[in-house]
Motif scaffolding. Structure first.
Motif, PDB file in Angstrom:
ATOM      1  N   LEU A 241      45.132  26.374  43.232  1.00 52.00           N
ATOM      2  CA  LEU A 241      44.075  25.763  44.044  1.00 52.00           C
ATOM      3  C   LEU A 241      44.505  24.390  44.548  1.00 52.00           C
ATOM      4  O   LEU A 241      44.270  24.048  45.713  1.00 52.00           O
ATOM      5  N   HIS A 242      45.130  23.613  43.684  1.00 52.06           N
ATOM      6  CA  HIS A 242      45.525  22.256  44.091  1.00 52.06           C
ATOM      7  C   HIS A 242      46.505  22.297  45.263  1.00 52.06           C
ATOM      8  O   HIS A 242      46.388  21.493  46.196  1.00 52.06           O
ATOM      9  N   PHE A 243      47.456  23.209  45.215  1.00 48.64           N
ATOM     10  CA  PHE A 243      48.452  23.286  46.287  1.00 48.64           C
ATOM     11  C   PHE A 243      48.013  24.185  47.433  1.00 48.64           C
ATOM     12  O   PHE A 243      48.786  24.423  48.360  1.00 48.64           O
ATOM     13  N   GLY A 244      46.788  24.654  47.380  1.00 50.61           N
ATOM     14  CA  GLY A 244      46.268  25.442  48.487  1.00 50.61           C
ATOM     15  C   GLY A 244      46.930  26.793  48.639  1.00 50.61           C
ATOM     16  O   GLY A 244      46.967  27.366  49.732  1.00 50.61           O
ATOM     17  N   GLU A 245      47.444  27.343  47.546  1.00 49.38           N
ATOM     18  CA  GLU A 245      48.052  28.668  47.603  1.00 49.38           C
ATOM     19  C   GLU A 245      46.991  29.765  47.554  1.00 49.38           C
ATOM     20  O   GLU A 245      47.288  30.936  47.804  1.00 49.38           O
ATOM     21  N   ILE A 246      45.775  29.366  47.246  1.00 46.39           N
ATOM     22  CA  ILE A 246      44.622  30.251  47.245  1.00 46.39           C
ATOM     23  C   ILE A 246      43.404  29.376  47.464  1.00 46.39           C
ATOM     24  O   ILE A 246      43.430  28.178  47.179  1.00 46.39           O
ATOM     25  N   SER A 247      42.344  29.956  48.010  1.00 49.09           N
ATOM     26  CA  SER A 247      41.140  29.176  48.298  1.00 49.09           C
ATOM     27  C   SER A 247      39.984  29.627  47.421  1.00 49.09           C
ATOM     28  O   SER A 247      39.978  30.758  46.920  1.00 49.09           O
ATOM     29  N   PRO A 248      38.982  28.773  47.213  1.00 51.05           N
ATOM     30  CA  PRO A 248      37.799  29.199  46.462  1.00 51.05           C
ATOM     31  C   PRO A 248      37.127  30.415  47.081  1.00 51.05           C
ATOM     32  O   PRO A 248      36.600  31.267  46.366  1.00 51.05           O
ATOM     33  N   ARG A 249      37.142  30.495  48.406  1.00 50.51           N
ATOM     34  CA  ARG A 249      36.513  31.643  49.060  1.00 50.51           C
ATOM     35  C   ARG A 249      37.254  32.938  48.734  1.00 50.51           C
ATOM     36  O   ARG A 249      36.624  33.983  48.503  1.00 50.51           O
ATOM     37  N   GLN A 250      38.574  32.889  48.693  1.00 54.62           N
ATOM     38  CA  GLN A 250      39.342  34.080  48.316  1.00 54.62           C
ATOM     39  C   GLN A 250      39.013  34.514  46.885  1.00 54.62           C
ATOM     40  O   GLN A 250      38.854  35.704  46.604  1.00 54.62           O
ATOM     41  N   ILE A 251      38.935  33.531  45.990  1.00 55.71           N
ATOM     42  CA  ILE A 251      38.642  33.841  44.588  1.00 55.71           C
ATOM     43  C   ILE A 251      37.246  34.435  44.458  1.00 55.71           C
ATOM     44  O   ILE A 251      37.051  35.466  43.794  1.00 55.71           O
ATOM     45  N   HIS A 252      36.271  33.791  45.079  1.00 51.22           N
ATOM     46  CA  HIS A 252      34.888  34.252  45.008  1.00 51.22           C
ATOM     47  C   HIS A 252      34.766  35.675  45.540  1.00 51.22           C
ATOM     48  O   HIS A 252      34.150  36.555  44.916  1.00 51.22           O
ATOM     49  N   HIS A 253      35.376  35.932  46.685  1.00 48.26           N
ATOM     50  CA  HIS A 253      35.288  37.261  47.293  1.00 48.26           C
ATOM     51  C   HIS A 253      35.931  38.323  46.414  1.00 48.26           C
ATOM     52  O   HIS A 253      35.380  39.414  46.212  1.00 48.26           O
ATOM     53  N   ALA A 254      37.113  38.017  45.842  1.00 50.63           N
ATOM     54  CA  ALA A 254      37.807  38.994  45.013  1.00 50.63           C
ATOM     55  C   ALA A 254      37.027  39.306  43.736  1.00 50.63           C
ATOM     56  O   ALA A 254      36.895  40.477  43.347  1.00 50.63           O
ATOM     57  N   LEU A 255      36.477  38.279  43.097  1.00 54.56           N
ATOM     58  CA  LEU A 255      35.724  38.512  41.868  1.00 54.56           C
ATOM     59  C   LEU A 255      34.427  39.267  42.141  1.00 54.56           C
ATOM     60  O   LEU A 255      34.054  40.160  41.376  1.00 54.56           O
ATOM     61  N   ALA A 256      33.750  38.900  43.223  1.00 48.09           N
ATOM     62  CA  ALA A 256      32.505  39.597  43.560  1.00 48.09           C
ATOM     63  C   ALA A 256      32.769  41.069  43.858  1.00 48.09           C
ATOM     64  O   ALA A 256      31.989  41.949  43.459  1.00 48.09           O
ATOM     65  N   ALA A 257      33.869  41.336  44.553  1.00 45.98           N
ATOM     66  CA  ALA A 257      34.211  42.729  44.859  1.00 45.98           C
ATOM     67  C   ALA A 257      34.531  43.505  43.589  1.00 45.98           C
ATOM     68  O   ALA A 257      34.110  44.656  43.429  1.00 45.98           O
ATOM     69  N   ARG A 258      35.270  42.876  42.675  1.00 42.34           N
ATOM     70  CA  ARG A 258      35.617  43.566  41.438  1.00 42.34           C
ATOM     71  C   ARG A 258      34.375  43.835  40.594  1.00 42.34           C
ATOM     72  O   ARG A 258      34.197  44.940  40.058  1.00 42.34           O
ATOM     73  N   VAL A 259      33.492  42.868  40.498  1.00 41.31           N
ATOM     74  CA  VAL A 259      32.287  43.017  39.687  1.00 41.31           C
ATOM     75  C   VAL A 259      31.361  44.075  40.270  1.00 41.31           C
ATOM     76  O   VAL A 259      30.765  44.874  39.543  1.00 41.31           O
TER      77      VAL A 259
END
Length: 471
Positions: A241-259
């Motif tokens: 996250l610090h280096f911008g290799e992934i975004s909070p939106r990507q994380i949120h979307h992936a976890l919501a989809a998995r759940v």
């Protein structure tokens, strides 16, 4: 044929990359650029661990760009001067970048934007790293938030699970005089980073792997596993996250989809993890509105707090994991070896430094800045001021973490302690948590006696706090 420059900084990914996507949509050719300018970051230039991570992340970004038929143009020097040179060399009519939120970065970017526009070059910046811009959330009194819970309540209502953008098609161009990444000399001259290389895979691909592992394993019991330092119960996404290799939106979307794909009766609750991402947003909110906090107490009463005189010998023992307090020492050794430390242990080692040793939180913040791969000015400042009691929404000063009871509760069998304290590996759990109770064990193992008595030093810290309040 129109050309745009995309100025990469701490947004080292191709997917969900708004500056890159906007440039590719509006222009026929795009030049991805990285400019190494640590002097522009002032006192908070990246530390040694961050520089190691940056090297590998740039290598990964270069590899992915080449797979797309493009290349990362690497330069070193003054950002505005380099951008002007590249505008001239390429005929670019626009420069795009994603925003940073540290005070020095805001000032630098404002100067760059104004200068480029004066030159007739379109200059646009985007939000790539936060759910919400720091200036978009305010209290009913139209003031910045100072307490996390109402901040999170306000932010949470605005979050939507929107699909992040995919990586765009890039039509790149080559420009002379670029540097190889090795020329930036980000890696240590005397290699000490083997532990970092063993523990991490920097870059966008490494971020995706870490997220997949978290989705598969940890997210199902994150609420309890996150407190156990012997387990990989946290996401370990903070450096990505610090280096911008992934975004909070990507994380949120992936976890919501998995759940959502799990039967409702067994569906895990991802809210505790989202709330932790909310703390990251809160840290940036505070840094933006209170830019002096990396060096100044948020609660100015602490300006008159009676810290102990700077003690280099004590500080070195803390840094080296030789305090004689097992959980503190294990955490500090984990930090030195891997560039990371479990979050609960971070709170314990910080409390020990600020309260039991009564050393100023600046010392801890500086050490973390140099040794953490996820060293982030907003989070680092919030964390240290929170533990010391001087920050916004801080832990009460009288909350002094007891390293023994914390280890007994969250590492009862001593798995974490044994991993990082091999000299105590054969000690039974009671003595593993309190080895000073057996003089023979200390002598046999070479493990040091405690620097301070935990009870006495706690009492002295509370007395100093009461004196400050009464002053």
């Amino acid at each position: 044929m129109s050309t745009a420059i995309v100025w990469f900084r701490r947004d080292l990914r191709l997917a969900d990359q708004p500056a890159l996507s906007a440039a590719c949509a509006a222009h026929e050719r795009v030049l991805p650029v990285y400019i190494h300018a640590p002097h522009e970051e002032g006192a908070w230039a990246p530390g040694a661990a961050s520089r190691c991570w940056l090297h590998h992340s740039l290598v990964d970004l270069q590899s992915q760009l080449r797979e797309q038929g493009a290349s990362l143009h690497v330069r070193r020097g003054d950002s505005l001067a380099v951008l002007r040179e590249l505008v001239h060399a390429t005929g670019a009519t626009a420069v795009y970048w994603n925003r940073l939120y540290e005070p020095t970065a805001i000032a630098r970017d404002s100067t760059v934007k104004a200068a480029l526009r004066e030159q007739g070059v379109e200059a646009r910046s985007f939000n790539a790293s936060l759910w919400c811009e720091p200036w978009q959330r305010e209290t009913r009194q139209q003031a910045p938030y100072r307490v996390f819970t109402p901040f999170w309540r306000s932010l949470r209502t605005q979050l939507s699970v929107t699909a992040p953008s995919t990586r765009p098609s890039i039509h790149g161009l080559e420009v002379a005089d670029g540097l190889p990444i090795d020329a930036l000399e980000l890696l240590p001259a005397i290699p000490w980073d083997s532990g970092l290389r063993e523990a991490w895979r920097p870059g966008e691909r490494g971020a995706r792997e870490a997220l997949e592992v978290f989705e598969d394993d940890a997210v199902t019991d994150y609420a309890t596993a996150r407190d156990l330092p012997a387990r990989h119960g946290t996401s370990r996404l903070s450096p990505h996250l610090h280096f911008g290799e992934i975004s909070p939106r990507q994380i949120h979307h992936a976890l919501a989809a998995r759940v959502s794909a799990i039967d409702a009766r067994r569906r895990p609750d991802i809210e505790p993890f989202l709330r932790e991402l909310g703390w990251r947003e809160f840290a940036h909110h505070l840094l933006y509105h209170f830019p002096a906090t990396p060096t100044a107490n948020f609660d100015r009463r602490f300006d008159r707090f009676a810290w102990e005189a700077d003690d280099n010998a004590s500080l070195e023992r803390w840094q080296q994991g030789r305090t004689g307090i097992p959980l503190v020492d294990a955490g500090m050794r984990e930090l030195w070896h891997t560039g990371w430390m479990h979050n609960r242990v971070r709170m314990v080692v910080a409390s020990f430094l600020c309260k039991n040793l009564r050393q100023h939180w600046h010392h801890g913040a500086r050490w973390f800045w140099d040794t953490l791969v996820d060293a982030d000015l907003a989070n680092n400042t919030l964390g240290w001021q929170w533990v010391s009691g001087s920050g916004a929404d801080a832990a009460p000063y009288f909350r002094v973490f007891n390293p023994v009871s914390q280890a007994q509760k969250f590492d009862a069998q001593g798995e974490y302690l044994r991993r990082w304290l091999p000299e105590l590996r054969d000690a039974s759990p009671p003595l593993l948590h309190e080895p000073w109770k057996d003089a023979a064990l200390l002598k046999r193992s070479g493990y040091p006696a405690p620097m301070v008595d935990l009870g006495d030093s706690r009492a002295a810290a509370l007395s100093a706090y009461q004196s400050m309040r009464g002053a």
